[in-house]
Design an enzyme around this catalytic site. Structure first.
Site, PDB file in Angstrom:
ATOM      1  N   LYS A  43     -48.058  66.589 104.659  1.00  0.00           N
ATOM      2  CA  LYS A  43     -49.382  67.205 104.856  1.00  0.00           C
ATOM      3  C   LYS A  43     -49.631  68.244 103.762  1.00  0.00           C
ATOM      4  O   LYS A  43     -48.703  68.618 103.035  1.00  0.00           O
ATOM      5  CB  LYS A  43     -49.414  67.856 106.235  1.00  0.00           C
ATOM      6  CG  LYS A  43     -48.281  68.858 106.458  1.00  0.00           C
ATOM      7  CD  LYS A  43     -48.072  69.204 107.914  1.00  0.00           C
ATOM      8  CE  LYS A  43     -46.905  70.163 108.071  1.00  0.00           C
ATOM      9  NZ  LYS A  43     -46.577  70.424 109.483  1.00  0.00           N
ATOM     10  N   ARG A 141     -48.266  75.376 121.590  1.00  0.00           N
ATOM     11  CA  ARG A 141     -49.322  74.989 120.661  1.00  0.00           C
ATOM     12  C   ARG A 141     -50.122  73.831 121.265  1.00  0.00           C
ATOM     13  O   ARG A 141     -50.966  74.072 122.110  1.00  0.00           O
ATOM     14  CB  ARG A 141     -48.700  74.665 119.299  1.00  0.00           C
ATOM     15  CG  ARG A 141     -49.674  74.698 118.152  1.00  0.00           C
ATOM     16  CD  ARG A 141     -49.021  74.684 116.784  1.00  0.00           C
ATOM     17  NE  ARG A 141     -48.285  73.456 116.504  1.00  0.00           N
ATOM     18  CZ  ARG A 141     -47.657  73.212 115.353  1.00  0.00           C
ATOM     19  NH1 ARG A 141     -47.668  74.128 114.383  1.00  0.00           N
ATOM     20  NH2 ARG A 141     -47.009  72.095 115.155  1.00  0.00           N
ATOM     21  N   HIS A 169     -42.071  69.667 119.419  1.00  0.00           N
ATOM     22  CA  HIS A 169     -41.895  70.454 118.196  1.00  0.00           C
ATOM     23  C   HIS A 169     -41.239  71.783 118.552  1.00  0.00           C
ATOM     24  O   HIS A 169     -41.536  72.348 119.600  1.00  0.00           O
ATOM     25  CB  HIS A 169     -43.267  70.678 117.548  1.00  0.00           C
ATOM     26  CG  HIS A 169     -43.216  71.221 116.153  1.00  0.00           C
ATOM     27  ND1 HIS A 169     -42.500  70.619 115.139  1.00  0.00           N
ATOM     28  CD2 HIS A 169     -43.817  72.305 115.583  1.00  0.00           C
ATOM     29  CE1 HIS A 169     -42.660  71.321 114.013  1.00  0.00           C
ATOM     30  NE2 HIS A 169     -43.451  72.343 114.254  1.00  0.00           N
ATOM     31  N   ARG A 225     -38.397  64.503 111.259  1.00  0.00           N
ATOM     32  CA  ARG A 225     -39.660  64.787 110.568  1.00  0.00           C
ATOM     33  C   ARG A 225     -39.513  65.929 109.562  1.00  0.00           C
ATOM     34  O   ARG A 225     -40.109  66.982 109.709  1.00  0.00           O
ATOM     35  CB  ARG A 225     -40.736  65.204 111.591  1.00  0.00           C
ATOM     36  CG  ARG A 225     -40.981  64.237 112.733  1.00  0.00           C
ATOM     37  CD  ARG A 225     -42.248  64.629 113.487  1.00  0.00           C
ATOM     38  NE  ARG A 225     -42.229  65.998 113.974  1.00  0.00           N
ATOM     39  CZ  ARG A 225     -41.870  66.366 115.206  1.00  0.00           C
ATOM     40  NH1 ARG A 225     -41.526  65.461 116.105  1.00  0.00           N
ATOM     41  NH2 ARG A 225     -41.884  67.636 115.550  1.00  0.00           N
ATOM     42  N   TYR A 269     -57.078  95.216  84.869  1.00  0.00           N
ATOM     43  CA  TYR A 269     -58.050  95.926  85.711  1.00  0.00           C
ATOM     44  C   TYR A 269     -57.415  97.157  86.350  1.00  0.00           C
ATOM     45  O   TYR A 269     -56.305  97.106  86.860  1.00  0.00           O
ATOM     46  CB  TYR A 269     -58.529  95.007  86.841  1.00  0.00           C
ATOM     47  CG  TYR A 269     -59.363  93.835  86.375  1.00  0.00           C
ATOM     48  CD1 TYR A 269     -60.589  94.046  85.743  1.00  0.00           C
ATOM     49  CD2 TYR A 269     -58.921  92.530  86.577  1.00  0.00           C
ATOM     50  CE1 TYR A 269     -61.361  92.961  85.329  1.00  0.00           C
ATOM     51  CE2 TYR A 269     -59.690  91.447  86.169  1.00  0.00           C
ATOM     52  CZ  TYR A 269     -60.908  91.667  85.543  1.00  0.00           C
ATOM     53  OH  TYR A 269     -61.660  90.598  85.140  1.00  0.00           O
ATOM     54  N   CYS A 314     -54.757  89.018  87.289  1.00  0.00           N
ATOM     55  CA  CYS A 314     -56.188  88.675  87.312  1.00  0.00           C
ATOM     56  C   CYS A 314     -56.364  87.289  87.943  1.00  0.00           C
ATOM     57  O   CYS A 314     -55.410  86.675  88.379  1.00  0.00           O
ATOM     58  CB  CYS A 314     -56.743  88.659  85.893  1.00  0.00           C
ATOM     59  SG  CYS A 314     -56.365  90.121  84.913  1.00  0.00           S
ATOM     60  N   ASP A 316     -57.213  84.537  86.321  1.00  0.00           N
ATOM     61  CA  ASP A 316     -56.770  83.466  85.425  1.00  0.00           C
ATOM     62  C   ASP A 316     -55.694  83.888  84.432  1.00  0.00           C
ATOM     63  O   ASP A 316     -55.255  83.073  83.630  1.00  0.00           O
ATOM     64  CB  ASP A 316     -57.964  82.950  84.611  1.00  0.00           C
ATOM     65  CG  ASP A 316     -59.157  82.694  85.486  1.00  0.00           C
ATOM     66  OD1 ASP A 316     -59.051  81.846  86.391  1.00  0.00           O
ATOM     67  OD2 ASP A 316     -60.190  83.367  85.297  1.00  0.00           O
TER      68      ASP A 316
END
Ligand SMILES: *Cc1c(COP(=O)(O)O)cnc(C)c1O
Length: 375
Positions: A43, A141, A169, A225, A269, A314, A316
């Protein structure tokens, strides 16, 4: 290791390298350790590693099932040509049931009313819906309470919903010394015995995630799993990964700028870092837009050495203090996760800096990062 794409400064300035051989071997190791079938849980874009190549490698490693959280992920796997059984572990909207039937996708059942709605869709569409019942044994859950499972299964007998599996689970399988998982296993076993005596027990029983695979052999049943473990990560940072499991992920970048700044220069910054003397400062084109976090006190590898990230990260870019690697130049490789020379930065180290777990680090790796697969 041979990577399929030759990467140089003209190709990418940052990228992920994913070792599919390690992944295949990790799946094979799980099969060896458990002696059961393996459902590769892939997932969230294969834990950020990229769904399709990861699925293919898991199948090559021996996985006979893929586990995903949503039906859209299951459909993407089918479009990618994955023909193993696929289980949607989470919620499937009733309107998607026809697609589940068409593409032979198995859904989880954890609510009797929802299952009734599924039945209406199955009857209109025709065909048979394959399903696994999810049971609540302590996770708090989605599972069905144990006491309603037998009547539920009895009601579905001879219906077009074919319940071929049952699962639960664990909440605390990463705590080998806690009673929690043995208790959950006991509750699950009591239910399985009851179902068996009434001729209601589904064919495929499963419960173990990665942590349970490492800590609780009583949880193995017919199928396990693993997600984290097959990506070569430790499900619990306090327990080192057994050495037969190999890390699969490396995150690299290149220096896109290297220059000396005089004393008193604010970096990034807010100028939270100010050079104290003349300092050599590098820039890598990575930031929180890539899933790297905007926190202080981080390190990366340059020239086989650990160097500090200075100033704020930052969106990027971020800046590196390069005084300890005077030879560093534009184009040099920087490692954010993985090995360089004899140094290594694990996903867990990064997770610790960010106050989280390795799972969240890899799931946050941005779409825009190129993923290069090697084997
Ligand atoms: C995500 C998930 C897994 C895999 O968990 P790991 O800890 O990564 O092995 C297994 N089962 C279910 C129900 C899950 O949601």
């Amino acid at each position: 290791m041979i990577y399929l794409t030759i990467v140089d400064i003209n190709t990418y300035s940052t990228w992920l390298e994913i070792d599919l051989n390690a992944l295949k071997q990790n799946v094979a190791e799980v099969i060896k350790m458990t002696g059961t079938d393996v459902m590769a849980v892939i997932k969230a874009n294969g834990y950020g590693h990229g769904m399709r190549p990861i699925a293919q490698a898991c199948v090559a490693g021996g996985a006979t099932w893929c586990g995903v959280a949503r039906i859209e992920e299951a459909l993407a796997l089918r479009r990618a040509g994955i023909s193993t059984r696929i289980l949607v572990l989470g919620f499937t909207p009733a309107s998607k049931i026809p697609e589940a039937i068409e593409h032979n996708i198995t859904v989880a059942l954890f609510n009797a009313e929802l299952a009734q709605t599924y039945l209406e869709y199955v009857r209109i569409h025709g065909g048979t819906l394959r399903a696994h019942v999810k049971v609540e044994t302590g996770m708090g859950r989605l599972g069905m309470p144990v006491e309603v499972v037998a009547p539920f299964l009895r009601a579905l007998k001879n219906s077009p919903i074919q319940v071929e599996g049952i699962f639960t689970h664990f909440a605390r399988a990463d705590e080998p010394n806690s009673d929690s998982t043995p208790n959950q296993i006991r509750i699950f076993n009591t239910l399985l015995n009851e179902l068996d005596s009434q001729g209601l027990k589904p064919e495929i029983v499963h419960s173990a995630n990665s942590a349970a695979i490492l800590n609780f052999p009583a949880s193995y049943y017919d199928l396990v799993r693993p997600g984290d473990l097959i990506m070569g990560m430790a499900p619990d940072s306090a327990q080192p990964l057994p050495p037969q499991y190999k890390p699969t992920l490396t995150w690299k970048a290149r220096l896109i700028s290297v220059r000396n700044f005089p004393a008193g220069q604010g970096i990034s910054y807010g100028s939270t870092y100010v050079t104290r003397k003349e300092e050599r400062i590098g820039v890598i084109p990575i930031g929180y837009g890539d899933g790297f976090r905007r926190v202080d006190n981080q390190q990366v590898l340059v020239g086989g050495k650990r160097v500090n990230i200075v100033g704020r990260v930052c969106m990027d870019q971020c800046m590196l203090q390069l005084d300890d690697v005077p030879d560093a130049k534009i184009g040099d490789e920087v490692v954010l996760i993985g090995k360089q020379g004899s140094e290594f930065i694990s996903v867990d180290e990064v997770a610790q800096r960010w106050g989280t777990i390795n799972y969240e680090v890899v799931c946050g790796l941005a779409e825009r990062l190129p993923r290069i697969y090697g084997e």
